[in-house]
Every structure is written in C-alpha cells, then in structure tokens.
Design an enzyme around this catalytic site. Structure first.
Site, PDB file in Angstrom:
ATOM      1  N   ASP A   1      13.952 -34.489 -92.434  1.00 26.88           N
ATOM      2  CA  ASP A   1      13.397 -35.516 -93.932  1.00 26.88           C
ATOM      3  C   ASP A   1      12.617 -35.841 -93.674  1.00 26.88           C
ATOM      4  O   ASP A   1      11.928 -36.742 -92.596  1.00 26.88           O
ATOM      5  CB  ASP A   1      14.433 -34.912 -94.886  1.00 26.88           C
ATOM      6  N   GLU A   2      11.678 -36.410 -95.215  1.00 25.28           N
ATOM      7  CA  GLU A   2      10.383 -37.601 -94.907  1.00 25.28           C
ATOM      8  C   GLU A   2      11.320 -39.379 -94.423  1.00 25.28           C
ATOM      9  O   GLU A   2      10.834 -39.353 -93.889  1.00 25.28           O
ATOM     10  CB  GLU A   2      10.261 -37.801 -96.127  1.00 25.28           C
TER      11      GLU A   2
END
Length: 209
Positions: free
Chosen positions: A55-56
């Site tokens: 994820d980011e």
C-alpha cells in the site's frame, strides 16, 4: 511447457518501493494526479506488472515482471512474504502468540480470520534508510519491531493484524518474497534480474500451489 523458454521470454525486476508510491503504473481512471506511480522510478518495458502490492504507506521489496504466469504463481498463497513492522508500544509475548495463531480482521466488508503465520519480535532495530515522512520519536512512547511472515496477503493485512492486538503499525517494510531478499537495495532502486535468480518460483511443483 519448457519453463526455461518461458522464463527467457520475459523480464523481471526488484524494486525497493519508497513510502508514498502506489504499486501501479496507471491511475485507473481516478483523479489521482498527485499520486506517485512506479513508472516515475524506472523506464520499465511495456507490460510490466507488480507482483502483489504494497500500500501507499508501506515500503520495501516489490517484484515486477512481464510474465503474468509468474505473477499468478507468486500470488498463489504458496510463497512466504516477510515483513518488518514497527509498532506503537512494546509488543507483548501474548500479542505475538495471538497474531501467530490468527486474528479477526475486517476485509471486504466482512470479518476474516487470518491464517496461522510466523511472528517474532526483533531483538535489534533494523537498519533501514530514514523514511521520507518521519516516524514519531520515542518522546511519544516506546516502539518495537516484529517480523511477520505470511503466505496470504489480504489488503493491509499486517497493519490490521497488529491493530487487532493493540499495537498499531507505524512503519511497514517488506524484506523478503520467497527466496528473494531486500538486502542492500536502496530506496527507489530498481534492479533487473536474470531468470536464474527467480528459478525457484518457476520450479514450484503444481502440488505446492
């Protein structure tokens, strides 16, 4: 099919994904002009895909390939993926056992029981490069590091697992996928690998997938 022929037709890469990047090459039609994409880090060949995602806010080892079949093999649930998580607080032996045995997390609008996995508290702080967005310091309380090794990979699973036992994740770095390790790769660095380096994945028997 001759796996050597299949291997040599494709290109494979290792990337230390930095904090703040999406594990994708396009914005999927969404208004995300401010989002950072993998194509900004390297001139990847057409058809390159990330194998699984971080994820980011997560960092670390990301494998990329032009071979969809290899991607499917690694995402099959047969391959270990190891993460180092810095958590808020001094994690307890009870919390470690609870995560190892499986905890209940939210996934896709439902409750999901994670599978058993390997969880170990790290005795020393791993030496990662400083993150672009600073982690809070010890003036706000202690932190600790754990190694979590999974064969599954639900969305934000590690973060949800540590929160479920009362120790939210502050920093998350993937350090290993199968027999491939992050090692000395620098943040944002891309390394093209030859097929022999990932032969392990091609040689997995169909019974192990």
């Amino acid at each position: 099919m001759n796996s050597n022929i299949q291997e040599n037709e494709h290109e494979h890469f290792l990337l230390y994904k930095p904090y703040g990047y999406l594990s994708q090459f396009v914005n999927n039609g969404q208004k995300q002009s401010s989002k950072k994409l993998l194509g900004e880090l390297y001139k990847f060949p057409e058809g390159t895909m990330s194998i699984g995602r971080l994820d980011e806010k997560s960092e670390g080892l990301l494998l990329l390939t032009t071979d969809g079949k290899l991607s499917n093999r690694i995402n099959s649930g047969a391959i270990e993926k190891e993460y180092y998580a810095q958590v808020d607080g001094e994690i307890t032996p009870e919390a470690i056992i609870e995560m190892a045995n499986g905890v209940k997390i939210g996934f896709d609008g439902k409750k999901y029981n994670t599978k058993t996995c390997k969880v170990v508290k790290l005795d020393t702080v791993p030496k990662f490069p400083e993150r672009s967005k600073k982690i809070r310091d010890d003036r706000h309380g202690p932190t600790s590091w754990v190694s979590i090794t999974l064969k599954e990979g639900k969305f934000r699973q590690v973060r949800k697992m540590t929160s479920a036992v009362g120790f939210p994740t502050l920093r998350l770095v993937r350090v290993r996928v199968g027999n491939i390790k992050l090692d000395t790769l620098n943040v944002g660095e891309v390394k093209q690998v030859d097929p022999t380096s990932i032969k392990y994945f091609y040689n997995l028997s169909s019974n192990s997938i």
